[in-house]
Write a protein that holds these residues in place. Structure first.
Motif, PDB file in Angstrom:
ATOM      1  N   ALA A   1       0.855  -1.185   0.000  1.00  0.00           N
ATOM      2  CA  ALA A   1       0.000   0.000   0.000  1.00  0.00           C
ATOM      3  C   ALA A   1       0.891   1.235   0.000  1.00  0.00           C
ATOM      4  O   ALA A   1       1.870   1.302   0.739  1.00  0.00           O
ATOM      5  CB  ALA A   1      -0.897   0.007   1.233  1.00  0.00           C
TER       6      ALA A   1
ATOM      7  N   LEU B   1      -6.023  -2.218   3.233  1.00  0.00           N
ATOM      8  CA  LEU B   1      -4.791  -2.104   4.041  1.00  0.00           C
ATOM      9  C   LEU B   1      -4.559  -3.377   4.855  1.00  0.00           C
ATOM     10  O   LEU B   1      -3.425  -3.833   4.994  1.00  0.00           O
ATOM     11  CB  LEU B   1      -4.870  -0.910   4.993  1.00  0.00           C
TER      12      LEU B   1
ATOM     13  N   SER C   1       3.866   2.252   8.540  1.00  0.00           N
ATOM     14  CA  SER C   1       4.476   2.399   7.217  1.00  0.00           C
ATOM     15  C   SER C   1       5.990   2.547   7.296  1.00  0.00           C
ATOM     16  O   SER C   1       6.545   3.012   8.288  1.00  0.00           O
ATOM     17  CB  SER C   1       3.856   3.568   6.455  1.00  0.00           C
TER      18      SER C   1
ATOM     19  N   GLY D   1      -7.768   7.796   0.651  1.00  0.00           N
ATOM     20  CA  GLY D   1      -6.600   6.922   0.589  1.00  0.00           C
ATOM     21  C   GLY D   1      -7.000   5.482   0.318  1.00  0.00           C
ATOM     22  O   GLY D   1      -8.074   5.191  -0.204  1.00  0.00           O
TER      23      GLY D   1
ATOM     24  N   GLU E   1       0.702   4.436   1.312  1.00  0.00           N
ATOM     25  CA  GLU E   1      -0.188   5.081   2.276  1.00  0.00           C
ATOM     26  C   GLU E   1       0.580   5.441   3.542  1.00  0.00           C
ATOM     27  O   GLU E   1       1.524   4.743   3.927  1.00  0.00           O
ATOM     28  CB  GLU E   1      -1.329   4.123   2.631  1.00  0.00           C
ATOM     29  N   GLN E   2       0.154   6.500   4.188  1.00  0.00           N
ATOM     30  CA  GLN E   2       0.720   6.892   5.477  1.00  0.00           C
ATOM     31  C   GLN E   2      -0.056   6.165   6.563  1.00  0.00           C
ATOM     32  O   GLN E   2      -1.238   6.429   6.767  1.00  0.00           O
ATOM     33  CB  GLN E   2       0.617   8.411   5.654  1.00  0.00           C
ATOM     34  N   THR E   3       0.617   5.218   7.231  1.00  0.00           N
ATOM     35  CA  THR E   3      -0.028   4.432   8.285  1.00  0.00           C
ATOM     36  C   THR E   3       0.883   4.388   9.506  1.00  0.00           C
ATOM     37  O   THR E   3       2.047   4.784   9.437  1.00  0.00           O
ATOM     38  CB  THR E   3      -0.292   2.978   7.825  1.00  0.00           C
ATOM     39  N   THR E   4       0.345   3.871  10.603  1.00  0.00           N
ATOM     40  CA  THR E   4       1.152   3.764  11.824  1.00  0.00           C
ATOM     41  C   THR E   4       2.357   2.855  11.620  1.00  0.00           C
ATOM     42  O   THR E   4       3.378   3.044  12.254  1.00  0.00           O
ATOM     43  CB  THR E   4       0.313   3.227  12.999  1.00  0.00           C
TER      44      THR E   4
ATOM     45  N   ASP F   1      -9.483   0.812   4.397  1.00  0.00           N
ATOM     46  CA  ASP F   1      -9.010   0.031   5.549  1.00  0.00           C
ATOM     47  C   ASP F   1      -9.050  -1.471   5.295  1.00  0.00           C
ATOM     48  O   ASP F   1      -8.122  -2.193   5.680  1.00  0.00           O
ATOM     49  CB  ASP F   1      -9.842   0.364   6.799  1.00  0.00           C
TER      50      ASP F   1
ATOM     51  N   CYS G   1      -2.711  -5.950   2.858  1.00  0.00           N
ATOM     52  CA  CYS G   1      -1.394  -5.614   2.314  1.00  0.00           C
ATOM     53  C   CYS G   1      -0.279  -6.138   3.219  1.00  0.00           C
ATOM     54  O   CYS G   1      -0.437  -6.217   4.441  1.00  0.00           O
ATOM     55  CB  CYS G   1      -1.265  -4.102   2.139  1.00  0.00           C
TER      56      CYS G   1
ATOM     57  N   GLU H   1       5.516   4.952   2.565  1.00  0.00           N
ATOM     58  CA  GLU H   1       5.134   6.345   2.386  1.00  0.00           C
ATOM     59  C   GLU H   1       6.314   7.143   1.872  1.00  0.00           C
ATOM     60  O   GLU H   1       7.471   6.818   2.140  1.00  0.00           O
ATOM     61  CB  GLU H   1       4.582   6.954   3.668  1.00  0.00           C
TER      62      GLU H   1
ATOM     63  N   SER I   1       3.051  -1.187   4.106  1.00  0.00           N
ATOM     64  CA  SER I   1       2.708   0.109   3.516  1.00  0.00           C
ATOM     65  C   SER I   1       3.975   0.947   3.474  1.00  0.00           C
ATOM     66  O   SER I   1       4.812   0.870   4.378  1.00  0.00           O
ATOM     67  CB  SER I   1       1.598   0.823   4.296  1.00  0.00           C
TER      68      SER I   1
END
Length: 183
Positions: A102, A139, A109, A133, A104-107, A136, A142, A147, A145
């Protein structure tokens, strides 16, 4: 210094391009609404000789005037498929052995410079909707992720720009360009 002529650019005819080996990467567009973004992603996929684009959910499909305007003919050279849902596409790709990434900006990533693709495993890059984005539920499927690190105040890139940045980085790491530009 001068600009290269069309002849010097050595552009392949579409039939020859379709027959050339492709980069081991596919793009999955998760409900991308802007047809201009879809067209720009097609152009990027052509530039990097990607395997395929999956246009999922409400993502627009060729032929469409707004896609064609930015794609500049790449809808004819790049393989693509529409799936009713992004879930359908990612489940098929996961079953086929793709690493699902992904963008994506995630916790959890990983910043792009630190990401290392798995050698020998094809990649599916999932790019999300311009406002929401990557969904969920997608995500959750995946493997990772990534970024793009950013220094400005928005911490947001246009989806087509993000695709180009991430693809350049990953394809460079996979050494698909080889001795590009060397005599």
């Amino acid at each position: 210094m001068r600009k290269l002529t069309m002849q010097e650019l050595n552009r392949l005819p579409v039939a020859d391009f379709k027959a050339t080996p492709k980069s081991p990467v596919v793009l999955v567009l998760d409900n991308v609404r802007s047809l201009h973004n879809v067209g720009a992603v097609f152009r990027t996929a052509d530039a990097f000789a990607l395997e395929k684009i999956y246009l999922c959910g409400v993502t627009g499909q060729p032929p469409h005037r707004e896609i064609t305007k930015t794609a500049l003919g790449s809808t004819e050279s790049v393989a693509w498929e529409h799936t009713a849902t992004t879930l359908q596409a990612v489940q098929e790709l996961k079953a086929a052995g793709y690493q699902l990434v992904a963008v994506e900006q995630t916790t959890g990533s990983v910043v792009l410079p630190q990401f290392r693709p798995r050698p020998g495993q094809p990649l599916a890059l999932v790019l999300g909707n311009e406002v929401f984005g990557v969904a969920d539920e997608i995500l959750a499927l995946c493997d990772i992720s990534v970024e793009v690190p950013q220094l400005g105040t928005k911490h947001s890139l246009n989806v087509s720009v993000a695709a180009g940045v991430v693809l350049w980085d990953i394809l460079t790491k996979l050494d698909v360009f080889g001795p590009y530009g060397q005599e």
